[in-house]
Design a protein around this motif. Structure first.
Motif, PDB file in Angstrom:
ATOM      1  N   GLY A 191       0.800  -1.211   0.000  1.00  0.00           N
ATOM      2  CA  GLY A 191       0.000   0.000   0.000  1.00  0.00           C
ATOM      3  C   GLY A 191       0.835   1.264   0.000  1.00  0.00           C
ATOM      4  N   TYR A 192       2.052   1.173  -0.494  1.00  0.00           N
ATOM      5  CA  TYR A 192       2.934   2.342  -0.575  1.00  0.00           C
ATOM      6  C   TYR A 192       2.656   3.069  -1.889  1.00  0.00           C
ATOM      7  N   GLU A 193       1.624   3.888  -1.874  1.00  0.00           N
ATOM      8  CA  GLU A 193       1.145   4.510  -3.106  1.00  0.00           C
ATOM      9  C   GLU A 193       2.109   5.557  -3.657  1.00  0.00           C
ATOM     10  N   ILE A 194       2.787   6.278  -2.770  1.00  0.00           N
ATOM     11  CA  ILE A 194       3.739   7.291  -3.238  1.00  0.00           C
ATOM     12  C   ILE A 194       4.940   6.612  -3.890  1.00  0.00           C
ATOM     13  N   SER A 195       5.498   5.627  -3.212  1.00  0.00           N
ATOM     14  CA  SER A 195       6.659   4.912  -3.757  1.00  0.00           C
ATOM     15  C   SER A 195       6.303   4.213  -5.066  1.00  0.00           C
ATOM     16  N   TYR A 196       5.097   3.656  -5.112  1.00  0.00           N
ATOM     17  CA  TYR A 196       4.660   2.970  -6.330  1.00  0.00           C
ATOM     18  C   TYR A 196       4.555   3.959  -7.491  1.00  0.00           C
ATOM     19  N   SER A 197       3.907   5.093  -7.249  1.00  0.00           N
ATOM     20  CA  SER A 197       3.737   6.072  -8.330  1.00  0.00           C
ATOM     21  C   SER A 197       5.072   6.701  -8.718  1.00  0.00           C
ATOM     22  N   LYS A 198       5.978   6.843  -7.745  1.00  0.00           N
ATOM     23  CA  LYS A 198       7.311   7.365  -8.072  1.00  0.00           C
ATOM     24  C   LYS A 198       8.059   6.390  -8.973  1.00  0.00           C
ATOM     25  N   SER A 199       7.951   5.104  -8.673  1.00  0.00           N
ATOM     26  CA  SER A 199       8.624   4.097  -9.496  1.00  0.00           C
ATOM     27  C   SER A 199       8.061   4.064 -10.913  1.00  0.00           C
ATOM     28  N   ILE A 200       6.745   4.235 -11.025  1.00  0.00           N
ATOM     29  CA  ILE A 200       6.124   4.283 -12.352  1.00  0.00           C
ATOM     30  C   ILE A 200       6.647   5.488 -13.134  1.00  0.00           C
ATOM     31  N   PHE A 201       6.740   6.628 -12.453  1.00  0.00           N
ATOM     32  CA  PHE A 201       7.260   7.836 -13.101  1.00  0.00           C
ATOM     33  C   PHE A 201       8.713   7.641 -13.539  1.00  0.00           C
ATOM     34  N   LEU A 202       9.534   7.055 -12.671  1.00  0.00           N
ATOM     35  CA  LEU A 202      10.934   6.830 -13.031  1.00  0.00           C
ATOM     36  C   LEU A 202      11.056   5.862 -14.202  1.00  0.00           C
ATOM     37  N   GLU A 203      10.139   4.909 -14.269  1.00  0.00           N
ATOM     38  CA  GLU A 203      10.161   3.955 -15.383  1.00  0.00           C
ATOM     39  C   GLU A 203       9.879   4.667 -16.709  1.00  0.00           C
ATOM     40  N   SER A 204       8.878   5.534 -16.727  1.00  0.00           N
ATOM     41  CA  SER A 204       8.580   6.257 -17.968  1.00  0.00           C
ATOM     42  C   SER A 204       9.686   7.268 -18.284  1.00  0.00           C
ATOM     43  N   SER A 205      10.350   7.776 -17.243  1.00  0.00           N
ATOM     44  CA  SER A 205      11.489   8.672 -17.458  1.00  0.00           C
ATOM     45  C   SER A 205      12.644   7.922 -18.111  1.00  0.00           C
ATOM     46  N   ARG A 206      12.859   6.682 -17.673  1.00  0.00           N
ATOM     47  CA  ARG A 206      13.904   5.850 -18.282  1.00  0.00           C
ATOM     48  C   ARG A 206      13.563   5.529 -19.735  1.00  0.00           C
ATOM     49  N   ASP A 207      12.291   5.267 -19.981  1.00  0.00           N
ATOM     50  CA  ASP A 207      11.873   4.970 -21.358  1.00  0.00           C
ATOM     51  C   ASP A 207      12.212   6.137 -22.281  1.00  0.00           C
ATOM     52  N   PHE A 208      11.948   7.344 -21.802  1.00  0.00           N
ATOM     53  CA  PHE A 208      12.257   8.526 -22.600  1.00  0.00           C
ATOM     54  C   PHE A 208      13.765   8.655 -22.809  1.00  0.00           C
ATOM     55  N   LEU A 209      14.526   8.482 -21.726  1.00  0.00           N
ATOM     56  CA  LEU A 209      15.978   8.602 -21.827  1.00  0.00           C
ATOM     57  C   LEU A 209      16.559   7.543 -22.759  1.00  0.00           C
ATOM     58  N   ASN A 210      16.032   6.327 -22.668  1.00  0.00           N
ATOM     59  CA  ASN A 210      16.519   5.256 -23.546  1.00  0.00           C
ATOM     60  C   ASN A 210      16.365   5.640 -25.015  1.00  0.00           C
ATOM     61  N   TYR A 211      15.231   6.240 -25.340  1.00  0.00           N
ATOM     62  CA  TYR A 211      14.998   6.621 -26.736  1.00  0.00           C
ATOM     63  C   TYR A 211      15.905   7.780 -27.145  1.00  0.00           C
ATOM     64  N   VAL A 212      15.963   8.801 -26.323  1.00  0.00           N
ATOM     65  CA  VAL A 212      16.773   9.980 -26.641  1.00  0.00           C
ATOM     66  C   VAL A 212      18.254   9.615 -26.746  1.00  0.00           C
ATOM     67  N   SER A 213      18.689   8.665 -25.928  1.00  0.00           N
ATOM     68  CA  SER A 213      20.104   8.289 -25.891  1.00  0.00           C
ATOM     69  C   SER A 213      20.569   7.579 -27.156  1.00  0.00           C
ATOM     70  N   GLU A 214      19.637   7.236 -28.022  1.00  0.00           N
ATOM     71  CA  GLU A 214      20.029   6.620 -29.291  1.00  0.00           C
ATOM     72  C   GLU A 214      20.753   7.623 -30.196  1.00  0.00           C
ATOM     73  N   LYS A 215      20.599   8.909 -29.893  1.00  0.00           N
ATOM     74  CA  LYS A 215      21.219   9.952 -30.711  1.00  0.00           C
ATOM     75  C   LYS A 215      22.121  10.827 -29.846  1.00  0.00           C
ATOM     76  N   ASP A 216      23.083  11.491 -30.503  1.00  0.00           N
ATOM     77  CA  ASP A 216      23.876  12.484 -29.801  1.00  0.00           C
ATOM     78  C   ASP A 216      23.447  13.864 -30.284  1.00  0.00           C
ATOM     79  N   ILE A 217      24.158  14.892 -29.847  1.00  0.00           N
ATOM     80  CA  ILE A 217      23.724  16.248 -30.177  1.00  0.00           C
ATOM     81  C   ILE A 217      23.720  16.507 -31.685  1.00  0.00           C
ATOM     82  N   ASN A 218      24.611  15.860 -32.404  1.00  0.00           N
ATOM     83  CA  ASN A 218      24.707  16.107 -33.842  1.00  0.00           C
ATOM     84  C   ASN A 218      23.663  15.355 -34.663  1.00  0.00           C
ATOM     85  N   SER A 219      22.991  14.404 -34.041  1.00  0.00           N
ATOM     86  CA  SER A 219      21.980  13.638 -34.780  1.00  0.00           C
ATOM     87  C   SER A 219      20.610  13.664 -34.109  1.00  0.00           C
ATOM     88  N   MET A 220      20.464  14.490 -33.065  1.00  0.00           N
ATOM     89  CA  MET A 220      19.207  14.473 -32.312  1.00  0.00           C
ATOM     90  C   MET A 220      18.016  14.940 -33.147  1.00  0.00           C
TER      91      MET A 220
END
Length: 329
Positions: A191-220
């Motif tokens: 029943g740790y709703e804050i920790s659960y929602s924080k983990s969900i947010f961090l997961e979607s943040s990682r998903d975004f970073l994973n995609y962005v990290s496929e490129k560097d500044i010259n190919s973004m």
């Protein structure tokens, strides 16, 4: 050779939960029951992997500069005399080598890491030879003969290291995903709703970073605008839900204790910075003029100034957010 962008990963620590014995016990249960690999000894060993992951880019930075500047004759193409090289010592990999045979076993990850360590040690030895050779300016007496001899050897070892590094990074991500899955399951059960929602947010943040990290500044500019928009919207919605849960004082005290509000506020600020950097990237993708200006700034200042919204800036913001997240476990 393309420099790989480091994927930031949070180190696992049991003692982060000392302020809340109920949660500490729950985390210990999660680690030992839901993921047998993650015993206390397993955490110590896995942290050695994380330390390596967070420091390995030193190798890429030094050797990318070397190969960008030196041709197969061993000579620099941009300077008169001297070779742009320095040692690539990675203390975390030495620590990892001490723990690689310890229990628990991480299976294929350990096997790949052993091969990586062997490749690194061979590469480090040759780079040190070249660095020593360069420091005493021996190239002045042998007309770069040794530099020419070492060039293909370093190149071969570097390619081998790079290939094995990809396997090790993938293996680390797989192990950590198992831990994150167990974490979400247990937060929900407790029943740790804050920790659960924080983990969900961090997961979607990682998903975004994973995609962005496929490129560097010259190919973004090659990033898909619609995909970026979708990922940012998901991440923002997850952060809003976390914010909503975090406003419940009773929930907060249950999960984190009464005296950690400042840590929560720090995490919120770093999360907002990460989202802001992500939205700046979205603005760059939607405005060719702004994209051109950002690339010009980076090039004009020879990489010393990194504009907002670029993959490196987003990665830096993510690192900061992860550190603040760990502080409120």
């Amino acid at each position: 050779m393309k420099k790989l962008m480091m994927m930031a990963l949070a180190a696992l620590v049991l003692n982060a939960c000392n302020s809340n014995s109920e949660k500490k016990n729950a985390v210990e249960k999660m680690i030992t029951s839901d993921n047998p690999l993650m015993t206390a000894e397993g955490i110590d060993k896995f942290n050695a992997y994380i330390d390596y992951l967070n420091e390995k880019n030193r190798v890429y930075t030094i050797l990318d500069r070397y190969f960008d500047d030196v041709d197969k004759t061993g000579k620099s193409t941009t300077r008169d005399g001297g070779i742009p090289i320095s040692t690539i010592t990675l203390y975390p990999i030495k620590k990892l080598s001490e723990k690689i045979d310890a229990e628990p076993s991480f299976g294929q990850l350990d096997k790949d890491a052993k091969a990586l360590i062997e490749a690194y040690e061979s590469l480090e030895k040759k780079v040190k030879q070249l660095d020593d050779y360069n420091k005493i300016k021996e190239y002045m007496s042998d007309d770069y003969a040794k530099a020419k001899e070492l060039y293909p050897q370093i190149e071969a070892d570097y390619k081998k290291f790079e290939a094995l590094d990809i396997l090790v990074e993938r293996g680390i991500a797989e192990v950590q995903q198992k831990v994150r899955d167990a974490e979400l399951k247990n937060f929900k059960e407790m029943g740790y709703e804050i920790s659960y929602s924080k983990s969900i947010f961090l997961e979607s943040s990682r998903d975004f970073l994973n995609y962005v990290s496929e490129k560097d500044i010259n190919s973004m500019q090659e990033l898909d605008k619609e995909k970026v928009k979708t990922l940012i919207n998901k991440m923002s919605a997850d952060f809003s839900l976390f914010n909503e849960k975090a406003e419940d004082q009773k929930l907060f005290e249950k999960e984190f204790g009464a005296n950690n509000q400042y840590k929560l506020d720090s995490f919120k600020r770093s999360a907002q910075t990460y989202i802001a950097q992500s939205r700046t990237l979205q603005e760059l993708l939607n405005s060719p003029a702004k994209m051109k200006e950002a690339l010009h700034t980076f090039t004009f200042h020879r990489g010393m100034i990194v504009p907002d919204g670029t993959p490196d800036k987003i990665l830096t913001a993510f690192d900061s957010m992860i550190r603040d997240s760990n502080n409120i476990m």
